[in-house]
Design a protein around this motif. Sequence first.
Motif, PDB file in Angstrom:
ATOM      1  N   ALA A 184     -12.093   9.178   2.436  1.00 38.51           N
ATOM      2  CA  ALA A 184     -11.513   8.482   1.023  1.00 38.51           C
ATOM      3  C   ALA A 184     -11.705   7.124   1.008  1.00 38.51           C
ATOM      4  O   ALA A 184     -12.446   6.438  -0.732  1.00 38.51           O
ATOM      5  CB  ALA A 184      -9.848   7.985   1.665  1.00 38.51           C
ATOM      6  N   GLY A 185     -12.861   6.339   2.480  1.00 34.95           N
ATOM      7  CA  GLY A 185     -13.686   5.716   2.713  1.00 34.95           C
ATOM      8  C   GLY A 185     -14.521   5.153   1.385  1.00 34.95           C
ATOM      9  O   GLY A 185     -14.982   4.273   0.941  1.00 34.95           O
ATOM     10  N   ASP A 186     -14.775   6.679   1.278  1.00 39.20           N
ATOM     11  CA  ASP A 186     -15.856   6.601  -0.365  1.00 39.20           C
ATOM     12  C   ASP A 186     -16.055   7.086  -1.504  1.00 39.20           C
ATOM     13  O   ASP A 186     -16.891   6.972  -2.315  1.00 39.20           O
ATOM     14  CB  ASP A 186     -16.934   8.125   0.121  1.00 39.20           C
ATOM     15  N   MET A 187     -14.539   6.908  -2.275  1.00 36.78           N
ATOM     16  CA  MET A 187     -14.111   6.462  -3.291  1.00 36.78           C
ATOM     17  C   MET A 187     -14.787   5.585  -4.160  1.00 36.78           C
ATOM     18  O   MET A 187     -15.311   4.924  -3.331  1.00 36.78           O
ATOM     19  CB  MET A 187     -12.580   6.575  -3.332  1.00 36.78           C
ATOM     20  N   LEU A 188     -14.924   6.048  -5.012  1.00 34.52           N
ATOM     21  CA  LEU A 188     -15.622   5.188  -6.207  1.00 34.52           C
ATOM     22  C   LEU A 188     -15.379   3.988  -6.439  1.00 34.52           C
ATOM     23  O   LEU A 188     -13.907   3.903  -7.009  1.00 34.52           O
ATOM     24  CB  LEU A 188     -16.672   5.856  -6.869  1.00 34.52           C
ATOM     25  N   PRO A 189     -15.309   2.724  -6.265  1.00 31.59           N
ATOM     26  CA  PRO A 189     -15.003   1.763  -7.174  1.00 31.59           C
ATOM     27  C   PRO A 189     -14.273   1.976  -8.096  1.00 31.59           C
ATOM     28  O   PRO A 189     -13.354   1.345  -8.960  1.00 31.59           O
ATOM     29  CB  PRO A 189     -15.206   0.269  -6.888  1.00 31.59           C
ATOM     30  N   GLY A 190     -15.015   2.446  -9.855  1.00 29.36           N
ATOM     31  CA  GLY A 190     -14.763   2.675 -10.872  1.00 29.36           C
ATOM     32  C   GLY A 190     -13.582   3.389 -10.881  1.00 29.36           C
ATOM     33  O   GLY A 190     -12.901   3.409 -11.790  1.00 29.36           O
ATOM     34  N   ASP A 191     -13.099   4.550 -10.339  1.00 30.21           N
ATOM     35  CA  ASP A 191     -12.296   5.741 -10.143  1.00 30.21           C
ATOM     36  C   ASP A 191     -11.222   4.722  -9.137  1.00 30.21           C
ATOM     37  O   ASP A 191      -9.885   4.621 -10.253  1.00 30.21           O
ATOM     38  CB  ASP A 191     -12.549   6.688  -9.132  1.00 30.21           C
ATOM     39  N   LEU A 192     -10.712   4.352  -8.811  1.00 27.63           N
ATOM     40  CA  LEU A 192     -10.176   2.868  -8.469  1.00 27.63           C
ATOM     41  C   LEU A 192      -9.500   2.107  -8.897  1.00 27.63           C
ATOM     42  O   LEU A 192      -8.051   1.156  -9.119  1.00 27.63           O
ATOM     43  CB  LEU A 192     -10.841   2.791  -6.894  1.00 27.63           C
ATOM     44  N   GLU A 193     -10.648   1.250  -9.798  1.00 29.77           N
ATOM     45  CA  GLU A 193      -9.942   0.078 -10.644  1.00 29.77           C
ATOM     46  C   GLU A 193      -9.719   1.202 -12.439  1.00 29.77           C
ATOM     47  O   GLU A 193      -8.368   0.553 -12.646  1.00 29.77           O
ATOM     48  CB  GLU A 193     -11.804  -0.302 -11.048  1.00 29.77           C
ATOM     49  N   THR A 194      -9.948   2.157 -12.213  1.00 32.17           N
ATOM     50  CA  THR A 194      -9.359   3.343 -13.179  1.00 32.17           C
ATOM     51  C   THR A 194      -7.882   3.031 -13.046  1.00 32.17           C
ATOM     52  O   THR A 194      -6.570   2.983 -13.154  1.00 32.17           O
ATOM     53  CB  THR A 194      -9.699   4.542 -13.223  1.00 32.17           C
ATOM     54  N   ALA A 195      -7.969   3.701 -11.627  1.00 28.36           N
ATOM     55  CA  ALA A 195      -6.095   3.483 -10.714  1.00 28.36           C
ATOM     56  C   ALA A 195      -5.535   2.572 -11.211  1.00 28.36           C
ATOM     57  O   ALA A 195      -4.507   3.073 -11.316  1.00 28.36           O
ATOM     58  CB  ALA A 195      -5.684   4.113  -9.410  1.00 28.36           C
ATOM     59  N   ARG A 196      -6.141   1.269 -11.022  1.00 26.19           N
ATOM     60  CA  ARG A 196      -5.321  -0.475 -10.427  1.00 26.19           C
ATOM     61  C   ARG A 196      -4.940  -0.448 -12.238  1.00 26.19           C
ATOM     62  O   ARG A 196      -3.396  -0.305 -12.006  1.00 26.19           O
ATOM     63  CB  ARG A 196      -6.352  -1.229  -9.849  1.00 26.19           C
ATOM     64  N   LEU A 197      -6.197  -0.314 -13.136  1.00 25.84           N
ATOM     65  CA  LEU A 197      -5.422  -0.916 -14.348  1.00 25.84           C
ATOM     66  C   LEU A 197      -4.234   0.572 -15.166  1.00 25.84           C
ATOM     67  O   LEU A 197      -3.272   0.157 -15.577  1.00 25.84           O
ATOM     68  CB  LEU A 197      -6.350  -0.232 -14.981  1.00 25.84           C
TER      69      LEU A 197
END
Length: 184
Positions: free
Chosen positions: A157-170
């Motif tokens: 889970a720590g390897d998740m891409l920042p772009g995917d997590l930023e998409t989720a945050r937005l």
Amino acid sequence: MTTVAVVYHSGYGHTQRMAQAVAQGAGAVLVAIDADGNLPQGGWDTLAAADAIIFGSPTYMGNVSWQFKKFADASSKVWFAQGWKDKLAAGFTNSAGMNGDKHATLTTLFTLAMQHAMIWVSQGLMPSNTKAARRNDVNYLVSYSGAIAQSPSDSSAGDMLPGDLETARLFGERVAQVAARMRG
């Protein structure tokens, strides 16, 4: 003030990480579905009090996890009383494949919301689909109906891409903004 709840199941931590990013964007409370498909103490009350509910499940074998499905089936008591009618709803998912039939999972989440007479909030992000786009861009996987992420099957889970997590945050931020406008 609007309240948003993120109810999700995560088998290996990736969907939990995504749920945390969605919750961060929405200022939401997390309600985790456990390994047996049950909500924590007070979970149903949290969902009842929320103005918006964001559903999250990993995509397993082309659909939601059985634990999420158990939760969905248990929500029939809420459905019978029309307890979530006119609440906002949205959904997100993660799988190992770039496609991985994530759309089928989002459709299941959408159908659950529609049966509860909820109002669905879309992703609201433009796609990153030009030649200059990179895998870490926001909405690189291009979803309009909900947030999606991809995590290789051998990654933590720590390897998740920042772009995917930023998409989720937005995505969480968008749901909270729509909830505030609806309440206002």
